[in-house]
Design an enzyme around this catalytic site. Structure first.
Site, PDB file in Angstrom:
ATOM      1  N   SER A  15      61.965  62.724  52.046  1.00 39.38           N
ATOM      2  CA  SER A  15      60.707  62.773  51.265  1.00 39.38           C
ATOM      3  C   SER A  15      60.470  64.190  50.763  1.00 39.38           C
ATOM      4  O   SER A  15      60.749  65.166  51.462  1.00 39.38           O
ATOM      5  CB  SER A  15      59.526  62.369  52.147  1.00 39.38           C
ATOM      6  OG  SER A  15      59.644  61.007  52.514  1.00 39.38           O
ATOM      7  N   HIS A  42      52.677  63.284  51.740  1.00 38.37           N
ATOM      8  CA  HIS A  42      52.836  62.562  53.010  1.00 38.37           C
ATOM      9  C   HIS A  42      53.536  63.410  54.060  1.00 38.37           C
ATOM     10  O   HIS A  42      53.426  63.132  55.259  1.00 38.37           O
ATOM     11  CB  HIS A  42      53.621  61.259  52.784  1.00 38.37           C
ATOM     12  CG  HIS A  42      52.746  60.138  52.316  1.00 38.37           C
ATOM     13  ND1 HIS A  42      52.313  59.144  53.138  1.00 38.37           N
ATOM     14  CD2 HIS A  42      52.210  59.874  51.112  1.00 38.37           C
ATOM     15  CE1 HIS A  42      51.520  58.307  52.461  1.00 38.37           C
ATOM     16  NE2 HIS A  42      51.458  58.739  51.215  1.00 38.37           N
ATOM     17  N   ASP A  50      51.483  61.262  45.453  1.00 31.58           N
ATOM     18  CA  ASP A  50      52.090  61.817  46.662  1.00 31.58           C
ATOM     19  C   ASP A  50      52.834  63.117  46.371  1.00 31.58           C
ATOM     20  O   ASP A  50      54.069  63.183  46.430  1.00 31.58           O
ATOM     21  CB  ASP A  50      53.035  60.785  47.296  1.00 31.58           C
ATOM     22  CG  ASP A  50      53.547  61.232  48.661  1.00 31.58           C
ATOM     23  OD1 ASP A  50      54.552  60.670  49.130  1.00 31.58           O
ATOM     24  OD2 ASP A  50      52.940  62.146  49.259  1.00 31.58           O
TER      25      ASP A  50
HETATM   26  N1  LIG Z   1      64.287  54.749  50.967  1.00 31.42           N
HETATM   27  C1  LIG Z   1      62.902  55.126  50.893  1.00 31.42           C
HETATM   28  C2  LIG Z   1      62.529  56.200  51.851  1.00 31.42           C
HETATM   29  C3  LIG Z   1      62.413  57.520  51.393  1.00 31.42           C
HETATM   30  C4  LIG Z   1      61.984  58.523  52.286  1.00 31.42           C
HETATM   31  C5  LIG Z   1      61.715  58.207  53.641  1.00 31.42           C
HETATM   32  C6  LIG Z   1      61.880  56.883  54.084  1.00 31.42           C
HETATM   33  N2  LIG Z   1      61.658  56.492  55.394  1.00 31.42           N
HETATM   34  C7  LIG Z   1      60.801  57.078  56.273  1.00 31.42           C
HETATM   35  N3  LIG Z   1      59.898  58.006  55.979  1.00 31.42           N
HETATM   36  N4  LIG Z   1      59.224  58.305  57.158  1.00 31.42           N
HETATM   37  C8  LIG Z   1      59.735  57.568  58.177  1.00 31.42           C
HETATM   38  N5  LIG Z   1      59.413  57.527  59.485  1.00 31.42           N
HETATM   39  C9  LIG Z   1      60.110  56.664  60.275  1.00 31.42           C
HETATM   40  N6  LIG Z   1      61.114  55.874  59.835  1.00 31.42           N
HETATM   41  C10 LIG Z   1      61.450  55.906  58.513  1.00 31.42           C
HETATM   42  N7  LIG Z   1      62.467  55.142  58.026  1.00 31.42           N
HETATM   43  C11 LIG Z   1      63.529  54.617  58.778  1.00 31.42           C
HETATM   44  C12 LIG Z   1      63.933  55.197  59.988  1.00 31.42           C
HETATM   45  C13 LIG Z   1      65.038  54.640  60.682  1.00 31.42           C
HETATM   46  C14 LIG Z   1      65.732  53.548  60.177  1.00 31.42           C
HETATM   47  C15 LIG Z   1      65.322  53.006  58.956  1.00 31.42           C
HETATM   48  O1  LIG Z   1      66.018  51.977  58.453  1.00 31.42           O
HETATM   49  C16 LIG Z   1      64.246  53.534  58.276  1.00 31.42           C
HETATM   50  C17 LIG Z   1      60.746  56.763  57.665  1.00 31.42           C
HETATM   51  C18 LIG Z   1      62.295  55.889  53.195  1.00 31.42           C
END
Ligand SMILES: NCc1cccc(Nc2n[nH]c3ncnc(Nc4cccc(O)c4)c23)c1
Length: 232
Positions: free
Chosen positions: A183, A41, A89
């Protein structure tokens, strides 16, 4: 990483920062001298641009001994990966040359035995992903300890509702969690990489949406095959 803390510098010498135009995009880790494992991703929205891989770093901006940016010769996403779900992924990156291994740059072994990590096992995630809900990005590597939760709990209707396959695993996400930019990084349990961070529902720090990882053991043959058949 939400709710974590600054890692001890260079105690995770396998950590990689996948960068585009000098910006951290995703985590990854060194699985062989010329290979980094990350998440497929991470290539979304990069329209085929190759990453550069930063190894040996603690700070993303300060000069540090053994910190070095490597060019990537090839990026191979798992053939089953796609933008509609979290399945398969995984992304393999072949560096332009073998990484120079030293105290700050080391390979991390990954689990090859395909058996679930027991629930409640404490594992560690690390990364340069956002440290606040408002999206603040850290300069220094962060880490957090999280307990593994059972696939049964993770698949509950109120959590990820039957989307967690036997090739995935979960950790509790209450307050302390992986987030945007983490990620591709490893979930390390007892010193071995058991999983690779996947964004899943992209939610961070909410216990209703546990963190999801691609388990590595089921993909050992694919990883070995790609590394064996790649250009010299
Ligand atoms: N906890 C699981 C996990 C692992 C890796 C990446 C992610 N999140 C995200 N991966 N890509 C994203 N693009 C935009 N926003 C995102 N999450 C986000 C951003 C601001 C506040 C919030 O509460 C969540 C993500 C979530």
């Amino acid at each position: 990483i939400l709710g974590g803390y600054e890692a001890r510098p260079h105690l995770r010498p396998y950590m990689a920062s996948l960068q585009l135009d000098g910006q951290h995009v995703c985590g990854g880790f060194l699985i062989a001298e010329q290979w980094v494992l990350s998440a497929a991703h991470c290539t979304e929205g990069t329209n085929g641009q190759l990453f550069q891989v930063l190894l040996g770093a603690h700070s993303l901006t300060e000069p540090e001994p053994h910190k070095r940016l490597y060019r990537v010769r090839a990026q191979i996403a798992h053939p089953g990966s796609n933008i509609h779900n979290n399945r398969d992924d995984l992304l393999l990156l072949q560096l332009e040359e073998k990484a120079e291994l030293n105290a700050h740059v080391k390979v991390l072994p990954f689990q090859r035995e395909d058996r679930d990590v027991e629930a409640d096992t404490m594992c560690e995630a690390a990364g340069w992903g956002t440290v606040t809900h408002s999206g603040r990005r850290p300069d220094k590597l962060q880490q957090v300890e999280r307990p593994v939760i059972s696939r049964e709990l993770c698949n509950h209707r109120t959590r990820h509702d039957q989307t967690i396959t036997e090739k995935m695993m979960c950790t509790d996400s209450r307050k302390k969690d992986t987030c945007k930019g983490d990620s591709g990084g490893p979930l390390v349990c007892n010193g071995v990489a058991e999983g690779v961070v996947t964004a899943g529902s992209r939610v961070c720090g909410n216990y209703k949406k546990p963190a999801i990882y691609t388990r590595i053991a089921p993909y050992a043959a694919w990883i070995d095959g790609v590394m064996a058949s790649a250009a010299g």
